[in-house]
Design a protein around this motif. Structure first.
Motif, short mmCIF file in Angstrom:
data_model
loop_
_atom_site.label_atom_id
_atom_site.label_comp_id
_atom_site.label_asym_id
_atom_site.label_seq_id
_atom_site.Cartn_x
_atom_site.Cartn_y
_atom_site.Cartn_z
N ASN A 54 0.83 -1.21 0.00
CA ASN A 54 0.00 0.00 0.00
C ASN A 54 0.86 1.25 0.00
O ASN A 54 0.58 2.21 -0.71
N LYS A 55 1.92 1.23 0.80
CA LYS A 55 2.83 2.38 0.83
C LYS A 55 3.49 2.57 -0.55
O LYS A 55 3.67 3.70 -1.02
N ILE A 57 2.22 1.79 -3.47
CA ILE A 57 1.23 2.38 -4.39
C ILE A 57 1.04 3.87 -4.07
O ILE A 57 1.07 4.73 -4.95
N HIS A 58 0.87 4.16 -2.78
CA HIS A 58 0.66 5.55 -2.36
C HIS A 58 1.81 6.44 -2.82
O HIS A 58 1.61 7.50 -3.42
N GLY A 81 -9.80 7.57 -2.23
CA GLY A 81 -8.54 7.79 -2.96
C GLY A 81 -8.61 8.99 -3.88
O GLY A 81 -7.71 9.84 -3.89
N GLY A 83 -10.72 11.51 -3.74
CA GLY A 83 -10.84 12.72 -2.92
C GLY A 83 -9.48 13.14 -2.36
O GLY A 83 -9.12 14.32 -2.40
N TYR A 84 -8.73 12.17 -1.87
CA TYR A 84 -7.39 12.44 -1.32
C TYR A 84 -6.49 13.07 -2.38
O TYR A 84 -5.78 14.06 -2.13
N GLY A 87 -7.48 16.64 -3.02
CA GLY A 87 -7.05 17.49 -1.91
C GLY A 87 -5.57 17.82 -1.99
O GLY A 87 -5.16 18.97 -1.82
N ARG A 88 -4.76 16.82 -2.28
CA ARG A 88 -3.31 17.08 -2.37
C ARG A 88 -2.98 17.90 -3.61
O ARG A 88 -2.08 18.74 -3.59
N ILE B 86 -8.69 14.59 4.13
CA ILE B 86 -7.45 13.94 4.58
C ILE B 86 -6.27 14.45 3.75
O ILE B 86 -5.20 14.76 4.27
N GLY B 87 -6.48 14.55 2.44
CA GLY B 87 -5.40 15.04 1.56
C GLY B 87 -4.95 16.43 1.96
O GLY B 87 -3.75 16.72 2.04
N VAL B 90 -3.09 16.31 5.33
CA VAL B 90 -1.71 15.82 5.18
C VAL B 90 -0.80 16.96 4.75
O VAL B 90 0.28 17.17 5.33
N ALA B 109 -5.45 2.51 -1.13
CA ALA B 109 -4.03 2.59 -0.75
C ALA B 109 -3.60 4.02 -0.47
O ALA B 109 -2.58 4.25 0.17
N MET B 110 -4.40 4.99 -0.93
CA MET B 110 -4.05 6.39 -0.62
C MET B 110 -4.20 6.64 0.88
O MET B 110 -3.56 7.52 1.44
N ILE B 111 -5.05 5.85 1.53
CA ILE B 111 -5.22 5.97 2.99
C ILE B 111 -4.34 4.93 3.70
O ILE B 111 -3.53 5.27 4.55
N SER B 112 -4.50 3.66 3.31
CA SER B 112 -3.76 2.61 4.02
C SER B 112 -2.25 2.71 3.80
O SER B 112 -1.47 2.24 4.62
N GLY B 113 -1.84 3.34 2.70
CA GLY B 113 -0.40 3.44 2.41
C GLY B 113 0.21 4.78 2.76
O GLY B 113 1.37 5.04 2.46
N CYS B 114 -0.57 5.63 3.42
CA CYS B 114 -0.08 6.98 3.75
C CYS B 114 0.57 6.96 5.13
O CYS B 114 -0.09 6.69 6.13
N GLU B 115 1.86 7.26 5.16
CA GLU B 115 2.58 7.22 6.44
C GLU B 115 2.30 8.40 7.34
O GLU B 115 2.70 8.40 8.49
#
Lengths: 143, 143
Positions: A54-55, A57-58, A81, A83-84, A87-88, B86-87, B90, B109-115
């Motif tokens: 997952n990291k 891919i992110h 995903g 939406g995230y 946002g970024r 969330i984006g 961050v 993965a944008m959530i689960s892989g985000c450190e």
């Protein structure tokens, strides 16, 4: 020009999303390199990408997003995903075009009320393709 | 302490989401001011907030988000709005706790892989409440 195409992968996929994503990515390829072209590979839909963590891919997707000139996001489906990524992209001053199929459900005000992006609602694929063509012709006219 | 609680409003609401949001917001009130407490008002679920324009909702929520010390996001449901929040959180260096009900569906993965965020998966409400308590006790210990 580098284009990041954002679409729902792990989230919900409504009927017609697969065709729309393929058609929009094909259209975008006229205007630049679509970094996320492989997202429209049906084998990724619903299961995500099994070869990367997952990291992994992110971080790869964020590297692509930050290197892109334009983000085009398909926002017909609810998706954490997508939406995230929007946002970024907003925070990084990216140009953003959001495409949404006309439907009864309400779009989040975080998207419909965000002045930093352009939102177009399409009736059908031809409509959506036309919006992409218009957007890129306008945004390239100054070059 | 100011806390921004992010939850799916226009997006999908799975069974149990309403109870979870209410219980989590009540728990968060022990640790600070929950800026988005009204989100758990059932009359807002599904229809959004009819008195404000979309831009009005977006700008108010972003003002709250940027003023918050901590973002707590319920990520059990696919949601463009929650992903967007969330984006942006961050990018603004906010502390972020994501809570997700254990389920079969895959989390983006944008959530689960985000450190940059902490993710906890809960079996039931008691679990979720415990995660909130643990998080705030740890994060307040340095004060």
């Amino acid at each position: 020009m580098k284009i990041y195409y954002a679409m729902s992968i792990s989230g919900n996929q409504s009927e017609g999303s697969e065709e729309a994503n393929k058609a929009f990515i094909e259209t975008l390829k006229k205007y630049g390199e679509v970094l996320t072209e492989h997202f429209s590979n049906p084998s990724l839909i619903g299961i995500g990408e099994s070869k990367l963590t997952n990291k992994g891919i992110h971080d790869r997707d964020m590297e692509w997003l930050l290197s892109a000139d334009v983000i085009v996001a398909e926002v017909s489906n609810a998706s954490l995903g997508v939406g995230y990524e929007i946002g970024r992209a907003v925070e990084n001053g990216k140009k953003i075009l959001c495409l949404r199929r006309k439907q009864k459900g309400r779009l989040s005000a975080m998207i419909s009320g965000c002045e930093r992006l352009e939102l177009r609602e399409y009736e059908n694929l031809d409509d959506g393709i036309l919006f992409i063509d218009e957007y890129f012709k306008l945004n390239n006219s100054g070059k």
